[in-house]
Design a protein around this motif. Structure first.
Motif, short mmCIF file in Angstrom:
data_model
loop_
_atom_site.label_atom_id
_atom_site.label_comp_id
_atom_site.label_asym_id
_atom_site.label_seq_id
_atom_site.Cartn_x
_atom_site.Cartn_y
_atom_site.Cartn_z
N VAL A 12 62.62 9.73 26.51
CA VAL A 12 62.52 8.33 26.88
C VAL A 12 63.90 7.81 27.28
CG1 VAL A 12 61.88 6.01 26.14
CG2 VAL A 12 60.60 8.00 25.27
N GLY A 13 63.99 7.30 28.50
CA GLY A 13 65.26 6.77 28.99
C GLY A 13 66.02 7.83 29.75
N VAL A 14 66.40 7.52 30.98
CA VAL A 14 67.13 8.48 31.80
C VAL A 14 68.50 7.88 32.13
CG1 VAL A 14 67.10 9.94 33.85
CG2 VAL A 14 64.95 9.26 32.77
N GLY A 15 69.40 8.00 31.16
CA GLY A 15 70.77 7.54 31.34
C GLY A 15 71.71 8.62 30.87
N GLY A 16 72.85 8.21 30.30
CA GLY A 16 73.82 9.19 29.83
C GLY A 16 73.24 10.13 28.80
N LEU A 17 72.51 9.60 27.83
CA LEU A 17 71.87 10.44 26.82
C LEU A 17 70.65 11.15 27.38
CD1 LEU A 17 71.87 8.14 23.64
CD2 LEU A 17 73.50 9.92 24.22
N GLY A 18 69.76 10.39 28.00
CA GLY A 18 68.49 10.93 28.45
C GLY A 18 68.61 12.07 29.43
N HIS A 19 69.56 11.99 30.33
CA HIS A 19 69.67 13.08 31.31
C HIS A 19 70.12 14.36 30.62
CE1 HIS A 19 74.10 13.09 31.76
NE2 HIS A 19 73.97 14.03 32.68
N PHE A 20 70.95 14.24 29.57
CA PHE A 20 71.29 15.43 28.78
C PHE A 20 70.07 15.92 28.02
CE2 PHE A 20 75.96 14.46 29.02
CZ PHE A 20 76.36 15.72 29.45
N GLY A 21 69.20 15.01 27.61
CA GLY A 21 67.97 15.42 26.94
C GLY A 21 67.12 16.32 27.82
N LEU A 22 66.99 15.96 29.09
CA LEU A 22 66.23 16.80 30.03
C LEU A 22 66.89 18.16 30.20
CD1 LEU A 22 65.49 14.10 32.78
CD2 LEU A 22 63.92 14.90 31.00
N LEU A 23 68.21 18.15 30.36
CA LEU A 23 68.94 19.39 30.60
C LEU A 23 68.86 20.34 29.41
CD1 LEU A 23 72.09 17.84 32.32
CD2 LEU A 23 70.30 19.17 33.47
N PHE A 24 69.02 19.79 28.20
CA PHE A 24 69.01 20.66 27.02
C PHE A 24 67.60 21.06 26.62
CE2 PHE A 24 73.49 19.35 26.14
CZ PHE A 24 74.01 20.64 26.03
N ALA A 25 66.60 20.22 26.87
CA ALA A 25 65.22 20.63 26.61
C ALA A 25 64.89 21.86 27.46
CB ALA A 25 64.26 19.49 26.91
N LYS A 26 65.35 21.84 28.70
CA LYS A 26 65.12 22.99 29.58
C LYS A 26 65.88 24.21 29.07
CE LYS A 26 65.22 24.36 34.46
NZ LYS A 26 63.78 24.68 34.47
N ALA A 27 67.15 24.01 28.66
CA ALA A 27 67.96 25.12 28.18
C ALA A 27 67.37 25.74 26.91
CB ALA A 27 69.39 24.66 27.91
N LEU A 28 66.70 24.93 26.10
CA LEU A 28 66.09 25.41 24.87
C LEU A 28 64.72 26.03 25.10
CD1 LEU A 28 67.18 22.50 22.53
CD2 LEU A 28 67.86 24.90 22.28
N GLY A 29 64.23 25.99 26.33
CA GLY A 29 63.01 26.71 26.69
C GLY A 29 61.71 25.97 26.51
#
Length: 366
Positions: free
Chosen positions: A194-211
């Motif tokens: 939820v939220g696509v900003g400084g935190l949220g965009h890292f959330g998308l990137l790390f969710a992908k990295a974690l598989g």
């Protein structure tokens, strides 16, 4: 090198109005030197929403003057004989420090002495800025030339990760990496951010990295949809534009990490999207209370609500290692350190895409 060889100078806020572009470059006195300390010559510092809330005394009255900045990368220029960082360090090493600069570090503190330790949850947490050390002196942050930090909270930056990209991971990155890892993002899991900003965009990137099997970005409008797809999102929900968005996505997500700091969030709708035994984790910190919810939102599905705050030093090291292995790189925009006022105002106005990083140019070439 001794403290007489350089000055501690930085952008100081002297009142709540400083957040409106009124920081002043000034000299300040850091905590008294101890042999457990490390002095860092700052080269990079991310700009965080916490900097804004602190400068304007949004959560609580602040003891001005205040130098913010807690996504700091630089080089070691003074190393205490008793400094005990997570990795052995030498003068000249590239290091970083996130949002925490100290804790009680007592042997009888479960958080500080546990195996693993969770210093970030210690009752005597000291922030990298706006904190108070045991001796009563204040902590000052990274919108500065130099910063003094107890060695336990200094992280060695691994080779293969540029300083520009490492800096915002030290707060924004770990703030989402920790709950994603600890609450079950991984193979077979469906995750919402939820939220696509400084935190949220890292959330998308790390969710992908974690598989994660599926990653859904949740925002008020569809303006950032294309960016989210480029970051790895498989789905996108625009809550202000899609009628019945919660009902249409009911029971579809195992884990939701909320990075937003608005007390007006549609919390009941987010909880409706959780699958049975799913978890909602709040990491954004509004200056007001969260909305009320009905107990049934949790009871019927055996769902959980949780919170998370940054991560301990060992977990930050783990995250940085993963960033190197999976080539995780945030979307960052460099700004000169002398542009700190302008960067803060632009951040407050929502212009960052998605993290500003202040660059101390003079220290890059020394």
């Amino acid at each position: 090198m001794t403290s007489r060889d350089y000055k501690f100078q930085g952008w100081l806020g002297f009142s709540a109005d400083s957040v409106n572009g009124n920081l002043r470059w000034s000299t300040y006195t850091p905590k008294p030197w101890e042999e457990t300390d490390i002095d860092i010559k700052v080269t990079h510092c991310g700009v965080c929403a916490t900097d804004i809330s602190t400068l304007r005394s949004g959560w609580a009255p602040v003891d001005y003057p205040q130098c913010v900045g807690h996504e700091v990368v630089g080089t070691v220029v003074r190393l205490g004989s008793k400094a005990s960082p997570n990795s052995p360090l030498s003068l000249g090493d590239r290091v970083g420090v996130g949002a925490q600069s100290s804790s009680c570090m007592a042997s009888d503190c479960e958080e500080c002495s546990g195996k693993p330790s969770y210093e970030n949850q210690c009752q005597n947490f000291v922030g990298t800025y706006n904190g108070v050390f045991k001796d009563g002196t204040k902590s000052f942050g990274g919108y500065s030339d130099y910063i003094r930090i107890p060695g336990r909270f200094v992280i060695k930056i691994p080779d293969g990760l540029e300083s520009m990209h490492a800096a915002p991971m030290l707060c924004a990155g770990i703030t989402v990496y920790s709950p994603l890892k600890n609450f079950g993002s991984g193979p077979g899991k469906k995750v919402g951010i939820v939220g696509v900003g400084g935190l949220g965009h890292f959330g998308l990137l790390f969710a992908k990295a974690l598989g994660a099997e599926k990653i859904v970005a949740i925002s008020r409008s569809s303006a950032k949809r294309k960016n989210c797809e480029e970051m790895g999102a498989d789905g996108f929900i625009a809550t202000d534009e899609e009628p019945d968005w919660a009902a249409k996505n009911e029971r579809t997500l195992d884990l939701i990490v909320s990075t937003v700091s608005s007390p007006k969030m549609p919390l009941e709708g987010y909880l409706q999207m959780l699958r049975p035994r799913g978890t909602f984790v709040q990491v954004g910190s509004p200056e007001d209370k969260l909305p009320a919810i009905s107990a049934g939102s949790l009871i019927v599905k055996g769902a959980r609500m949780a919170g998370s705050v940054i991560g301990p030093p060992w977990e930050i090291e783990e995250m940085l290692k993963l960033a190197v292995e999976k080539h995780v790189r945030g979307w960052v925009q460099p700004r000169g350190l002398m542009e700190a006022n302008e960067a803060l105002v632009d951040m407050k106005d929502g212009k960052a895409r998605y993290r500003y990083v202040l660059v101390n140019e003079k220290h890059l070439h020394e």
